[in-house]
Write a protein that holds these residues in place. Sequence first.
Motif, PDB file in Angstrom:
ATOM      1  N   VAL A 252      62.817  81.180  38.388  1.00  0.00           N
ATOM      2  CA  VAL A 252      62.921  81.336  36.931  1.00  0.00           C
ATOM      3  C   VAL A 252      64.315  81.822  36.535  1.00  0.00           C
ATOM      4  O   VAL A 252      64.786  81.531  35.435  1.00  0.00           O
ATOM      5  CB  VAL A 252      61.843  82.305  36.377  1.00  0.00           C
ATOM      6  N   ILE A 253      64.999  82.527  37.429  1.00  0.00           N
ATOM      7  CA  ILE A 253      66.358  82.998  37.106  1.00  0.00           C
ATOM      8  C   ILE A 253      67.296  81.796  36.985  1.00  0.00           C
ATOM      9  O   ILE A 253      68.139  81.743  36.087  1.00  0.00           O
ATOM     10  CB  ILE A 253      66.906  83.953  38.190  1.00  0.00           C
TER      11      ILE A 253
ATOM     12  N   TYR B 192      58.082  96.928  36.143  1.00  0.00           N
ATOM     13  CA  TYR B 192      58.444  95.655  36.797  1.00  0.00           C
ATOM     14  C   TYR B 192      57.822  95.574  38.204  1.00  0.00           C
ATOM     15  O   TYR B 192      57.390  94.507  38.638  1.00  0.00           O
ATOM     16  CB  TYR B 192      59.965  95.497  36.936  1.00  0.00           C
TER      17      TYR B 192
ATOM     18  N   LEU C 177      57.313  91.768  39.410  1.00  0.00           N
ATOM     19  CA  LEU C 177      58.591  91.098  39.079  1.00  0.00           C
ATOM     20  C   LEU C 177      59.704  91.584  40.004  1.00  0.00           C
ATOM     21  O   LEU C 177      60.635  90.844  40.318  1.00  0.00           O
ATOM     22  CB  LEU C 177      58.958  91.373  37.620  1.00  0.00           C
TER      23      LEU C 177
ATOM     24  N   VAL D 232      61.167  88.505  41.110  1.00  0.00           N
ATOM     25  CA  VAL D 232      62.047  87.824  40.146  1.00  0.00           C
ATOM     26  C   VAL D 232      63.398  88.524  40.127  1.00  0.00           C
ATOM     27  O   VAL D 232      64.444  87.901  40.283  1.00  0.00           O
ATOM     28  CB  VAL D 232      61.424  87.831  38.725  1.00  0.00           C
TER      29      VAL D 232
ATOM     30  N   TYR E  95      54.336  88.401  41.487  1.00  0.00           N
ATOM     31  CA  TYR E  95      53.806  88.192  40.134  1.00  0.00           C
ATOM     32  C   TYR E  95      52.877  86.988  40.058  1.00  0.00           C
ATOM     33  O   TYR E  95      51.983  86.923  39.220  1.00  0.00           O
ATOM     34  CB  TYR E  95      54.953  88.061  39.120  1.00  0.00           C
ATOM     35  N   ARG E  96      53.065  86.034  40.970  1.00  0.00           N
ATOM     36  CA  ARG E  96      52.246  84.831  40.918  1.00  0.00           C
ATOM     37  C   ARG E  96      50.771  85.123  41.212  1.00  0.00           C
ATOM     38  O   ARG E  96      49.890  84.420  40.745  1.00  0.00           O
ATOM     39  CB  ARG E  96      52.768  83.787  41.900  1.00  0.00           C
TER      40      ARG E  96
ATOM     41  N   LEU F 107      49.254  87.643  40.177  1.00  0.00           N
ATOM     42  CA  LEU F 107      48.704  88.488  39.115  1.00  0.00           C
ATOM     43  C   LEU F 107      48.370  87.704  37.845  1.00  0.00           C
ATOM     44  O   LEU F 107      48.134  88.293  36.793  1.00  0.00           O
ATOM     45  CB  LEU F 107      49.696  89.612  38.781  1.00  0.00           C
ATOM     46  N   ALA F 108      48.364  86.370  37.962  1.00  0.00           N
ATOM     47  CA  ALA F 108      48.021  85.545  36.791  1.00  0.00           C
ATOM     48  C   ALA F 108      46.605  85.894  36.350  1.00  0.00           C
ATOM     49  O   ALA F 108      45.671  85.876  37.155  1.00  0.00           O
ATOM     50  CB  ALA F 108      48.129  84.072  37.153  1.00  0.00           C
ATOM     51  N   GLY F 109      46.448  86.224  35.101  1.00  0.00           N
ATOM     52  CA  GLY F 109      45.120  86.585  34.594  1.00  0.00           C
ATOM     53  C   GLY F 109      44.750  88.016  34.913  1.00  0.00           C
ATOM     54  O   GLY F 109      43.644  88.460  34.604  1.00  0.00           O
TER      55      GLY F 109
ATOM     56  N   VAL G 220      47.555  90.738  35.102  1.00  0.00           N
ATOM     57  CA  VAL G 220      48.535  91.593  34.422  1.00  0.00           C
ATOM     58  C   VAL G 220      49.295  90.789  33.368  1.00  0.00           C
ATOM     59  O   VAL G 220      49.680  89.641  33.596  1.00  0.00           O
ATOM     60  CB  VAL G 220      49.548  92.165  35.451  1.00  0.00           C
TER      61      VAL G 220
ATOM     62  N   ILE H 274      52.656  91.424  30.648  1.00  0.00           N
ATOM     63  CA  ILE H 274      53.716  92.397  30.364  1.00  0.00           C
ATOM     64  C   ILE H 274      54.493  91.976  29.115  1.00  0.00           C
ATOM     65  O   ILE H 274      54.788  90.796  28.927  1.00  0.00           O
ATOM     66  CB  ILE H 274      54.637  92.617  31.593  1.00  0.00           C
TER      67      ILE H 274
ATOM     68  N   ALA I 210      51.700  80.207  28.015  1.00  0.00           N
ATOM     69  CA  ALA I 210      51.284  80.750  29.318  1.00  0.00           C
ATOM     70  C   ALA I 210      50.066  80.009  29.877  1.00  0.00           C
ATOM     71  O   ALA I 210      50.105  79.561  31.042  1.00  0.00           O
ATOM     72  CB  ALA I 210      51.030  82.246  29.208  1.00  0.00           C
TER      73      ALA I 210
ATOM     74  N   ASN J 142      51.140  76.722  31.121  1.00  0.00           N
ATOM     75  CA  ASN J 142      51.852  76.811  32.400  1.00  0.00           C
ATOM     76  C   ASN J 142      50.903  77.042  33.568  1.00  0.00           C
ATOM     77  O   ASN J 142      51.191  76.649  34.696  1.00  0.00           O
ATOM     78  CB  ASN J 142      52.888  77.931  32.353  1.00  0.00           C
ATOM     79  N   LEU J 143      49.786  77.718  33.291  1.00  0.00           N
ATOM     80  CA  LEU J 143      48.811  77.933  34.353  1.00  0.00           C
ATOM     81  C   LEU J 143      48.038  76.656  34.670  1.00  0.00           C
ATOM     82  O   LEU J 143      47.257  76.611  35.615  1.00  0.00           O
ATOM     83  CB  LEU J 143      47.827  79.041  33.949  1.00  0.00           C
TER      84      LEU J 143
ATOM     85  N   MET K 216      46.480  84.948  28.467  1.00  0.00           N
ATOM     86  CA  MET K 216      46.208  84.838  29.906  1.00  0.00           C
ATOM     87  C   MET K 216      45.015  85.699  30.287  1.00  0.00           C
ATOM     88  O   MET K 216      44.663  85.794  31.457  1.00  0.00           O
ATOM     89  CB  MET K 216      47.439  85.256  30.701  1.00  0.00           C
TER      90      MET K 216
ATOM     91  N   SER L 102      56.563  85.902  33.594  1.00  0.00           N
ATOM     92  CA  SER L 102      55.282  86.448  33.147  1.00  0.00           C
ATOM     93  C   SER L 102      54.512  85.464  32.270  1.00  0.00           C
ATOM     94  O   SER L 102      53.351  85.701  31.962  1.00  0.00           O
ATOM     95  CB  SER L 102      55.466  87.800  32.452  1.00  0.00           C
ATOM     96  N   ARG L 103      55.153  84.359  31.896  1.00  0.00           N
ATOM     97  CA  ARG L 103      54.396  83.270  31.248  1.00  0.00           C
ATOM     98  C   ARG L 103      54.096  82.169  32.282  1.00  0.00           C
ATOM     99  O   ARG L 103      53.712  81.074  31.930  1.00  0.00           O
ATOM    100  CB  ARG L 103      55.197  82.675  30.092  1.00  0.00           C
ATOM    101  N   TYR L 104      54.404  82.445  33.517  1.00  0.00           N
ATOM    102  CA  TYR L 104      54.055  81.576  34.643  1.00  0.00           C
ATOM    103  C   TYR L 104      54.671  80.175  34.543  1.00  0.00           C
ATOM    104  O   TYR L 104      54.033  79.175  34.896  1.00  0.00           O
ATOM    105  CB  TYR L 104      52.529  81.524  34.822  1.00  0.00           C
ATOM    106  N   ALA L 105      55.941  80.128  34.076  1.00  0.00           N
ATOM    107  CA  ALA L 105      56.651  78.842  34.045  1.00  0.00           C
ATOM    108  C   ALA L 105      56.790  78.311  35.471  1.00  0.00           C
ATOM    109  O   ALA L 105      57.187  79.050  36.368  1.00  0.00           O
ATOM    110  CB  ALA L 105      58.030  79.030  33.428  1.00  0.00           C
TER     111      ALA L 105
ATOM    112  N   TYR M 298      54.341  77.433  37.407  1.00  0.00           N
ATOM    113  CA  TYR M 298      53.229  77.909  38.251  1.00  0.00           C
ATOM    114  C   TYR M 298      52.387  76.735  38.753  1.00  0.00           C
ATOM    115  O   TYR M 298      52.007  76.679  39.908  1.00  0.00           O
ATOM    116  CB  TYR M 298      52.370  78.861  37.413  1.00  0.00           C
ATOM    117  N   ALA M 299      52.086  75.834  37.833  1.00  0.00           N
ATOM    118  CA  ALA M 299      51.231  74.694  38.200  1.00  0.00           C
ATOM    119  C   ALA M 299      51.674  73.491  37.375  1.00  0.00           C
ATOM    120  O   ALA M 299      52.616  73.596  36.595  1.00  0.00           O
ATOM    121  CB  ALA M 299      49.777  75.030  37.875  1.00  0.00           C
TER     122      ALA M 299
ATOM    123  N   ARG N 145      51.883  71.529  34.416  1.00  0.00           N
ATOM    124  CA  ARG N 145      51.678  72.054  33.065  1.00  0.00           C
ATOM    125  C   ARG N 145      50.718  71.194  32.231  1.00  0.00           C
ATOM    126  O   ARG N 145      50.737  69.975  32.307  1.00  0.00           O
ATOM    127  CB  ARG N 145      53.042  72.127  32.372  1.00  0.00           C
ATOM    128  N   THR N 146      49.892  71.887  31.452  1.00  0.00           N
ATOM    129  CA  THR N 146      49.038  71.189  30.484  1.00  0.00           C
ATOM    130  C   THR N 146      49.827  71.075  29.184  1.00  0.00           C
ATOM    131  O   THR N 146      50.557  71.995  28.838  1.00  0.00           O
ATOM    132  CB  THR N 146      47.780  72.041  30.194  1.00  0.00           C
TER     133      THR N 146
END
Lengths: 284, 279, 262
Positions: free
Chosen positions: A99-100, B51, B56, B60, B81-82, B84-86, B88, B90, B111, B114-115, B162, C219-222, C224-225, C227-228
């Motif tokens: 992501v960075i 963090y 993170l 990250v 962090y991956r 912790l989906a659903g 946490v 932040i 979000a 992305n999941l 999430m 933290s928005r899980y960009a 991650y999977a 995308r929908t």
Amino acid sequence: MAEKARSSKALMVLAVVAGLAVAAAVVYDFWRALTVNPENPWAEFTLSKIFFGYRNLMFAVGAVVWVLGTAIFVLELAGRTVTRRGLERNRMGVAEWSVIDVALAALSAAVYGGLLAATAPIVFVPGFTWLRPANALAPLFGMFFGIPGCLGAAIGNLIADIVGGFFGVGSFGGFIGNFLIAYLPYKFVRDHSFSSASSIGEFYVWGVLAQAFVSATYICWWLDVAEALVGLPLFVVWGIIAPIIFSNNIVVNAVLSPVLGRVLFPLIKGRGLYWKDRIKAAQV
Amino acid sequence: MGPSSVVVKDLYARYAVSESWVLKGVNLAVGRGSMLVLMGPSGCGKSTLLYAIAGLLPWVVPGEVKGEIVVEGVDVARSGYRGLAGVVGIVYQNPEMQVVTRSVYEELAMAPENLGLPKEEVMRRVEWVVEALDLERYLNRDPQSLSGGEKQLIAIASVLTMRPRVLLLDEPTSMLDHKGARLVLETVEQLKREHGLTIIAAEHRVEWAVEVADRVAVMSDGAIVMEGSPEEVFSRVEDVERYGVRPPGAAEVAYELRRRGFEVRVPVRLREAFEVFGL
Amino acid sequence: MEALSLGGLYVERKTPFHELDPRAKIAWALLVLAASVATQFDGLKALPVFASTLAALSLSGLGAGLALLLIVNASAFLAAVTLVWAGAYSSQGVLLLALGPLRLTDVGLKVAFGKFFLIMNPVLAFAALFASTRPYHLMWALEKLGAPPKVALTFTLALNLLPSTVKAVREVTEAQVARGLALDRGSVVQRLRNYVPIIVPMIAKLLSDVWDLSMVLASRYAGYARRTYVFEPRWSARDTVFTVLSLLLYGGVAAWGLAPWW
């Protein structure tokens, strides 16, 4: 050993002098051309004469630059880089981006595109205003942020075309052309700190002279080949656009980039965003 | 305190660019559904702790983490962090960087999209959060036209889609004006009251903290130096001040009176101050 | 300056053009390009294409005035290009005007206008496309076209961040000018160096934003999977009608442009 260091330093000084001399010569020559022929300075401008007069040679060179440049663009984004030992992993291919990297590329693009869109070009000589200070950032993004920075420069230029209302077939050339402006100093300048003779000298070779020629020939070869789609006459492509790109990139990067680089490098390193440090940290 | 939702044991953490440990042996347990407010001067390690809990750091932000962090049974050191989906969510300080799309609906959907959740589920979650936080009036607005407080509210809502069980808030009001801060803090109170989330908030608004927090932890130089209920922490005015935290106004006044020889109880909340001072 | 410099940025409107599937709009822009290519030697034949791009700008709520703005902005460049083209064909056709070295013939004029439209028509079509297509849908379209999702995300994020970046550039510039920075004084070298106090704060802002944005994306899980897309465009009858009409119009214009006897 000392002898070698001395000659290396002399070479670097020579590179800086050459870069600045070419930049000064370009400004002076255009001013001269404008004085001699104010109606059509391009007919007198030495760069126009070279690019347009040797158009066939430039076209041939441009073809090589285009093929190599496009292949490098694809390879680097695919995570491979050409080295003396053959193709190796660059650890910065898009598939490996964190992501960075996404954030770095997106913000580099937004800042580059935003500065291009929001700052007026400055007067080169009265009546001609094509010097864009923002262009000084492209090589720095490559040197400091690596491949994400190179792609950021490419996307930033594309976005500037889009928001400025210049997007068209020609923008493809500008997209990869700007990638290469960032890529050459990223790849070939060994010390990116701008704090040593070799760092500054190599920057003038790759980040000033080479990138200006490569970007001008890459973009103009594409405009030449795509003439039927773009609509620009060959004289405009090689006699006006090529000298404009070349002189803009020479002057702006010779004057502004080293100053910015010297100021920004410690900031970027201190924030942990210098690409070599990030790769090292990831390996650890 | 019920079963622990977040457990931190002997946590050391530092960034790749920092020379020494930023967190030095932090221990913490936060009960499920309770709210902990982290306080302390800037640079004491509050954000770093959040963090690390969110996975993170170092996943990250490059750095090093030693010790144990378990959030809702998930070993953060192993999952990052991956994992912790659903679990946490932040929210950060800067509202400008947390709104990255061109419509509020897109922002809320980002979000769960992305999941890779099914379209219907994404829409269900957006509708839920819109109703829960009464966001209907923002849906057709360009996020860029929202105030800082409204952007922060949308950022909180984006995280809630999430369906996290733990909400981390990293000084969410520090860049907001009074009105914006109130909007955000009221939303956090509502989340605690109505949705039973476990909340850990780094926040410097002490009067708000004593009203809503179940526990308060004071951090100094990378360690938790005081921890307890708001009463337990803020009745020790001298200690709190020593660690660079301003005590609640009511406690400050009472403490000053005690120093001048008056025998008064040290209240931490405004309503208690009314009782103590007979107002 | 602002309207001009951000002419191609997405504008939220409820117009028939906004409602179209991005694929239909991309196909339309490519058809505009194809028709302009086919009519590049006769400006008269390219006129309907130009008119259609003006109509698209109006239909997308941007207003045909944007075309004028973009043309005026590039007027020096366009004038140079058209004059060169007119000059290149000065030995063909009937002489209309001789002004010093400039000999304008009917053929030269047609070619000059044809080339003018070849440059401007795609520019206007793409401006309409970008200004009426949400970055969200551009991202979807880029992914559909085979771009790596991370590159599509980068492009979309950059587009979304652009307005706030431009605003920041202007604020920094105003602040520095208020402190006495003179951007339009001094030699070329001095003028370039005057930009250092504008560029350095912008990069400093970038450096702090990078971490913020990275953590927000994480933290928005960009990534991650797969995308929908909730707002996945659906090709509708309207898109089919628009594409067929575009094909007929631009196909007809292209045939007209390419037919030597017509």
